[in-house]
Write an enzyme that holds these catalytic residues in place. Structure first.
Site, PDB file in Angstrom:
ATOM      1  N   ARG A   1      31.633  33.211  40.480  1.00 33.70           N
ATOM      2  CA  ARG A   1      31.312  33.389  39.069  1.00 33.70           C
ATOM      3  C   ARG A   1      31.294  32.018  38.401  1.00 33.70           C
ATOM      4  NH1 ARG A   1      36.036  35.591  36.383  1.00 33.70           N
ATOM      5  NH2 ARG A   1      36.248  33.497  35.490  1.00 33.70           N
TER       6      ARG A   1
ATOM      7  N   HIS B   1      34.454  34.987  32.686  1.00 34.27           N
ATOM      8  CA  HIS B   1      34.488  36.424  32.986  1.00 34.27           C
ATOM      9  C   HIS B   1      33.659  37.182  31.952  1.00 34.27           C
ATOM     10  CE1 HIS B   1      35.946  40.362  34.112  1.00 34.27           C
ATOM     11  NE2 HIS B   1      36.352  40.559  32.872  1.00 34.27           N
TER      12      HIS B   1
ATOM     13  N   TYR C   1      42.245  28.116  33.969  1.00 32.40           N
ATOM     14  CA  TYR C   1      42.820  28.551  35.247  1.00 32.40           C
ATOM     15  C   TYR C   1      42.053  28.095  36.479  1.00 32.40           C
ATOM     16  CZ  TYR C   1      39.391  32.323  34.418  1.00 32.40           C
ATOM     17  OH  TYR C   1      38.248  33.043  34.147  1.00 32.40           O
TER      18      TYR C   1
END
Length: 401
Positions: free
Chosen positions: A293, A297, A306
């Site tokens: 990805r 998100h 993160y």
């Protein structure tokens, strides 16, 4: 044909196990060797097109793309480019306040276009909320995908018109819907198949485990297509599973296969194989498309909190669109005229999407209370009246009540 790998990737952890109150390590040399071997072993990965665009052979899956033409390859490239352009436009619209939220597919175009083009018209698709490329392959107008994210409808298209179910927000529940639908197909005697899309995060849901169980027991003609983009929002895959996701299928009694999710040809071939198994009465298959990805998100997420830039850069080098372009150019299957034409078409799509979103009419404020119950309900009537009173509390444009 065997597609399950015996190699399992072990999560990073200490080789020693503490036992008793003294905390003494009781790890044998044999255990250490086994752990080292597990870490070095890589799961089998089906790949037909390298990141450099080189075509590689695969004895098991080549036959499923043996008849692909230069025109077909250009079509796959066009699908991916236009899907990415639509996705980028939707992200921009959300940033401009035109959409409430958007879930980008950036980086996952090959997994979606490859698998989507493997489907027959009579197959049925159960998506999550990120399958914009699959929707494109099924003929759903991309502007129809945006109504729900703008808050003006609950879906925007007729599922039966394209055999493409409405987007599913509840994580993993569509796998049960797909399994039930597939079980119904066998009762009807049809030879079509069902495909359910979900992500690596959804693979931890109980609904997915139940879907695996029922589909295996009832030999349902369903393909479970997991796009492992390696991040369930901010949770990495290694914190969700001790084995590669495709190996989970073995415990349920059906095959699993891991495919290079950034290789559109491999996704096309593997999905064709899995669908043919389903139609032939051989039951379910789990396909794990190992991809990445590249964006957030959703537009409410900040992936820089993160994950590292180096990780993203490493995967950008494996970009699915760039990979196929390199192959097209090396094989002289496309010239600059083709790419220029596609760029013009891409910009036209972006303009159409912008105009369509801004022209969407606002919904009736009271529509939310309709169709909750077939025969109405006293509580819903009470809530409708409360909402009406709330609306009436605002002054209208003329300053009246």
């Amino acid at each position: 044909m065997t597609v399950e790998s015996t190699a399992a990737r072990t999560p990073r952890r200490s080789a020693g196990n503490k036992a008793g109150t003294t905390g003494t390590k009781r790890t044998t040399s044999t255990t250490k060797k086994a752990a080292g071997a597990a870490k070095s072993a890589e799961p089998a990965l089906v790949q037909l097109l390298t990141p450099e665009g080189k075509r590689v052979k695969n004895a098991e899956f080549d036959k499923y793309v043996a008849d692909i033409t230069a025109e077909d390859l250009r079509g796959l490239y066009r699908d991916m480019v236009l899907t990415r352009r639509f996705d980028a436009e939707a992200t921009a619209l959300q940033r401009q306040g035109e959409l409430g939220l958007w879930a980008s597919l950036l980086g996952q175009e090959a997994a979606q276009i490859g698998s989507g083009r493997a489907l027959r018209d009579d197959d049925y698709v159960f998506p999550t909320y990120r399958e914009h490329g699959v929707a494109w392959c099924r003929g759903v107008d991309p502007t129809n995908l945006l109504g729900m994210f703008r808050g003006v409808n609950n879906g925007g298209w007729d599922p039966n018109g394209n055999n493409f179910h409405l987007y599913t927000i509840v994580i993993g529940s569509q796998t049960l819907h797909a399994t039930g639908y597939a079980m119904g197909i066998t009762k009807d005697g049809a030879d079509s198949a069902v495909i359910a899309y979900f992500g690596d995060g959804a693979s931890s849901q109980g609904d997915v485990a139940e879907a695996f169980t029922f589909s295996a027991v009832y030999n349902a003609p369903v393909v479970f297509f997991c796009q492992n983009n390696q991040w369930a929002i901010s949770e990495p895959t290694e914190k969700q599973s001790r084995v590669p996701l495709y190996q989970r299928a073995q415990g349920y009694g059906f095959p699993g296969v891991r495919v290079d999710g950034n290789d559109v040809l491999a996704n096309l071939a593997v999905t064709k194989w899995a669908l043919e198994r389903a139609r032939a009465g051989e039951g379910p298959t789990l396909v794990e498309a190992f991809t990445y990805r590249m964006g957030a998100h959703t537009t409410s997420d900040d992936p820089t909190r993160y994950r590292t830039d180096d990780e993203r850069l490493a995967w950008e080098a494996k970009d699915p669109i760039l990979r196929l372009r390199r192959h097209l150019e090396a094989a002289n299957h496309a010239d600059e005229g083709f790419f220029a034409e596609l760029e013009t078409e891409s910009e036209a799509l972006g303009k159409r999407v912008r105009e369509a979103v801004r022209a969407m009419p606002d919904p009736d404020h009271f529509a939310i209370f309709e169709n909750v119950y077939a025969d109405g309900h006293a509580l819903v009537d009470e809530e409708r009246a409360q909402f009406a009173a709330y609306q009436d509390s605002f002054a209208d444009e003329d300053g009246g009540k």
